[in-house]
Scaffold this motif. Sequence first.
Motif, PDB file in Angstrom:
ATOM      1  N   GLY A  12       0.799  -1.219   0.000  1.00 14.65           N
ATOM      2  CA  GLY A  12       0.000   0.000   0.000  1.00 14.65           C
ATOM      3  C   GLY A  12       0.833   1.270   0.000  1.00 14.65           C
ATOM      4  N   VAL A  13       2.127   1.164   0.312  1.00 13.92           N
ATOM      5  CA  VAL A  13       3.017   2.324   0.284  1.00 13.92           C
ATOM      6  C   VAL A  13       3.572   2.453  -1.125  1.00 13.92           C
ATOM      7  CG1 VAL A  13       5.145   3.336   1.194  1.00 13.92           C
ATOM      8  CG2 VAL A  13       3.634   2.051   2.717  1.00 13.92           C
ATOM      9  N   LEU A  14       3.473   3.641  -1.695  1.00  9.80           N
ATOM     10  CA  LEU A  14       3.962   3.861  -3.056  1.00  9.80           C
ATOM     11  C   LEU A  14       5.461   3.637  -3.133  1.00  9.80           C
ATOM     12  CD1 LEU A  14       1.969   7.059  -4.098  1.00  9.80           C
ATOM     13  CD2 LEU A  14       1.489   4.680  -4.679  1.00  9.80           C
ATOM     14  N   ASP A  15       5.908   3.059  -4.234  1.00 10.35           N
ATOM     15  CA  ASP A  15       7.321   2.752  -4.450  1.00 10.35           C
ATOM     16  C   ASP A  15       7.760   3.358  -5.780  1.00 10.35           C
ATOM     17  OD1 ASP A  15       9.852   1.704  -4.692  1.00 10.35           O
ATOM     18  OD2 ASP A  15       9.256  -0.371  -4.407  1.00 10.35           O
ATOM     19  N   PRO A  16       8.129   4.646  -5.794  1.00 12.64           N
ATOM     20  CA  PRO A  16       8.506   5.285  -7.054  1.00 12.64           C
ATOM     21  C   PRO A  16       9.737   4.654  -7.709  1.00 12.64           C
ATOM     22  CG  PRO A  16       8.814   6.800  -5.208  1.00 12.64           C
ATOM     23  CD  PRO A  16       8.157   5.574  -4.673  1.00 12.64           C
ATOM     24  N   GLN A  17      10.676   4.176  -6.920  1.00 14.93           N
ATOM     25  CA  GLN A  17      11.855   3.522  -7.489  1.00 14.93           C
ATOM     26  C   GLN A  17      11.451   2.212  -8.168  1.00 14.93           C
ATOM     27  OE1 GLN A  17      14.963   2.636  -4.666  1.00 14.93           O
ATOM     28  NE2 GLN A  17      16.491   2.367  -6.268  1.00 14.93           N
ATOM     29  N   GLY A  18      10.559   1.470  -7.555  1.00 17.13           N
ATOM     30  CA  GLY A  18      10.053   0.245  -8.150  1.00 17.13           C
ATOM     31  C   GLY A  18       9.316   0.526  -9.455  1.00 17.13           C
ATOM     32  N   LYS A  19       8.504   1.591  -9.456  1.00 14.98           N
ATOM     33  CA  LYS A  19       7.786   1.969 -10.688  1.00 14.98           C
ATOM     34  C   LYS A  19       8.767   2.308 -11.804  1.00 14.98           C
ATOM     35  CE  LYS A  19       3.390   1.918  -9.560  1.00 14.98           C
ATOM     36  NZ  LYS A  19       2.588   0.812 -10.000  1.00 14.98           N
ATOM     37  N   ALA A  20       9.823   3.075 -11.482  1.00 12.59           N
ATOM     38  CA  ALA A  20      10.811   3.461 -12.487  1.00 12.59           C
ATOM     39  C   ALA A  20      11.515   2.229 -13.060  1.00 12.59           C
ATOM     40  CB  ALA A  20      11.838   4.416 -11.881  1.00 12.59           C
ATOM     41  N   ILE A  21      11.856   1.280 -12.193  1.00 13.38           N
ATOM     42  CA  ILE A  21      12.496   0.061 -12.667  1.00 13.38           C
ATOM     43  C   ILE A  21      11.527  -0.737 -13.533  1.00 13.38           C
ATOM     44  CG2 ILE A  21      13.405  -2.191 -11.929  1.00 13.38           C
ATOM     45  CD1 ILE A  21      14.578  -0.682  -9.468  1.00 13.38           C
ATOM     46  N   GLY A  22      10.260  -0.809 -13.132  1.00 17.35           N
ATOM     47  CA  GLY A  22       9.253  -1.510 -13.927  1.00 17.35           C
ATOM     48  C   GLY A  22       9.111  -0.922 -15.315  1.00 17.35           C
ATOM     49  N   HIS A  23       9.078   0.410 -15.399  1.00 14.45           N
ATOM     50  CA  HIS A  23       8.969   1.068 -16.712  1.00 14.45           C
ATOM     51  C   HIS A  23      10.226   0.816 -17.551  1.00 14.45           C
ATOM     52  CE1 HIS A  23       5.152   3.010 -16.116  1.00 14.45           C
ATOM     53  NE2 HIS A  23       5.570   3.575 -14.993  1.00 14.45           N
ATOM     54  N   ALA A  24      11.394   0.844 -16.910  1.00 15.63           N
ATOM     55  CA  ALA A  24      12.633   0.592 -17.640  1.00 15.63           C
ATOM     56  C   ALA A  24      12.669  -0.840 -18.171  1.00 15.63           C
ATOM     57  CB  ALA A  24      13.838   0.863 -16.739  1.00 15.63           C
ATOM     58  N   LEU A  25      12.241  -1.798 -17.363  1.00 19.95           N
ATOM     59  CA  LEU A  25      12.201  -3.192 -17.817  1.00 19.95           C
ATOM     60  C   LEU A  25      11.248  -3.357 -18.996  1.00 19.95           C
ATOM     61  CD1 LEU A  25      12.205  -5.035 -14.379  1.00 19.95           C
ATOM     62  CD2 LEU A  25      14.050  -5.019 -16.080  1.00 19.95           C
ATOM     63  N   GLU A  26      10.104  -2.681 -18.922  1.00 21.82           N
ATOM     64  CA  GLU A  26       9.144  -2.725 -20.030  1.00 21.82           C
ATOM     65  C   GLU A  26       9.773  -2.154 -21.295  1.00 21.82           C
ATOM     66  OE1 GLU A  26       4.845  -0.758 -21.140  1.00 21.82           O
ATOM     67  OE2 GLU A  26       5.268  -1.204 -19.036  1.00 21.82           O
ATOM     68  N   GLY A  27      10.516  -1.058 -21.139  1.00 18.73           N
ATOM     69  CA  GLY A  27      11.198  -0.447 -22.280  1.00 18.73           C
ATOM     70  C   GLY A  27      12.258  -1.346 -22.886  1.00 18.73           C
ATOM     71  N   LEU A  28      12.799  -2.246 -22.077  1.00 18.32           N
ATOM     72  CA  LEU A  28      13.804  -3.190 -22.573  1.00 18.32           C
ATOM     73  C   LEU A  28      13.185  -4.460 -23.138  1.00 18.32           C
ATOM     74  CD1 LEU A  28      16.442  -2.868 -19.701  1.00 18.32           C
ATOM     75  CD2 LEU A  28      16.670  -2.050 -22.058  1.00 18.32           C
ATOM     76  N   GLY A  29      11.853  -4.508 -23.153  1.00 18.54           N
ATOM     77  CA  GLY A  29      11.174  -5.646 -23.757  1.00 18.54           C
ATOM     78  C   GLY A  29      10.710  -6.722 -22.793  1.00 18.54           C
ATOM     79  N   TYR A  30      10.830  -6.498 -21.499  1.00 23.11           N
ATOM     80  CA  TYR A  30      10.365  -7.469 -20.510  1.00 23.11           C
ATOM     81  C   TYR A  30       8.915  -7.149 -20.151  1.00 23.11           C
ATOM     82  CZ  TYR A  30      15.309  -8.529 -20.067  1.00 23.11           C
ATOM     83  OH  TYR A  30      16.612  -8.882 -20.333  1.00 23.11           O
ATOM     84  N   ASP A  31       7.998  -7.652 -20.963  1.00 20.98           N
ATOM     85  CA  ASP A  31       6.590  -7.304 -20.819  1.00 20.98           C
ATOM     86  C   ASP A  31       5.876  -8.092 -19.725  1.00 20.98           C
ATOM     87  OD1 ASP A  31       6.819  -5.493 -22.914  1.00 20.98           O
ATOM     88  OD2 ASP A  31       6.393  -7.042 -24.407  1.00 20.98           O
ATOM     89  N   GLY A  32       6.430  -9.177 -19.246  1.00 23.34           N
ATOM     90  CA  GLY A  32       5.750 -10.020 -18.273  1.00 23.34           C
ATOM     91  C   GLY A  32       5.869  -9.544 -16.831  1.00 23.34           C
ATOM     92  N   VAL A  33       6.606  -8.467 -16.585  1.00 21.26           N
ATOM     93  CA  VAL A  33       6.776  -7.965 -15.215  1.00 21.26           C
ATOM     94  C   VAL A  33       5.598  -7.055 -14.898  1.00 21.26           C
ATOM     95  CG1 VAL A  33       8.263  -6.672 -13.646  1.00 21.26           C
ATOM     96  CG2 VAL A  33       9.285  -8.091 -15.426  1.00 21.26           C
ATOM     97  N   THR A  34       4.804  -7.432 -13.903  1.00 18.01           N
ATOM     98  CA  THR A  34       3.606  -6.651 -13.596  1.00 18.01           C
ATOM     99  C   THR A  34       3.788  -5.698 -12.418  1.00 18.01           C
ATOM    100  OG1 THR A  34       2.749  -8.417 -12.196  1.00 18.01           O
ATOM    101  CG2 THR A  34       2.083  -8.439 -14.515  1.00 18.01           C
ATOM    102  N   ASP A  35       4.744  -5.972 -11.551  1.00 20.38           N
ATOM    103  CA  ASP A  35       4.954  -5.087 -10.401  1.00 20.38           C
ATOM    104  C   ASP A  35       6.390  -5.246  -9.910  1.00 20.38           C
ATOM    105  OD1 ASP A  35       4.251  -3.203  -8.444  1.00 20.38           O
ATOM    106  OD2 ASP A  35       3.706  -4.758  -6.997  1.00 20.38           O
ATOM    107  N   VAL A  36       6.996  -4.141  -9.496  1.00 20.26           N
ATOM    108  CA  VAL A  36       8.357  -4.157  -8.959  1.00 20.26           C
ATOM    109  C   VAL A  36       8.341  -3.400  -7.634  1.00 20.26           C
ATOM    110  CG1 VAL A  36      10.759  -3.464  -9.328  1.00 20.26           C
ATOM    111  CG2 VAL A  36       9.369  -4.167 -11.276  1.00 20.26           C
TER     112      VAL A  36
END
Length: 79
Positions: A12-36
């Motif tokens: 329930g606590v926001l994790d901006p660093q996790g969100k940034a890593i998730g977006h970066a992974l998506e940009g690198l083609g790792y589409d199966g990661v749903t949450d970091v």
Amino acid sequence: MKVVVAVKLKSGVLDPQGKAIGHALEGLGYDGVTDVRVGKLIELDIAETDREKARSAAESMAKRLLANTVVESFEISVP
């Protein structure tokens, strides 16, 4: 004695660093990661031979300094 303290944000606590890593992974083609979620791992070498005393000391350290218990939880292991 080696003690490991794993600290992570409570759910329930926001994790901006996790969100940034998730977006970066998506940009690198790792589409199966749903949450970091990002945490920290702290390894302590405590001058103690009793496992329970070492665990108790690490718990005290975590509550007082290593984790912000308002937004973070922690787990202690004594390998």
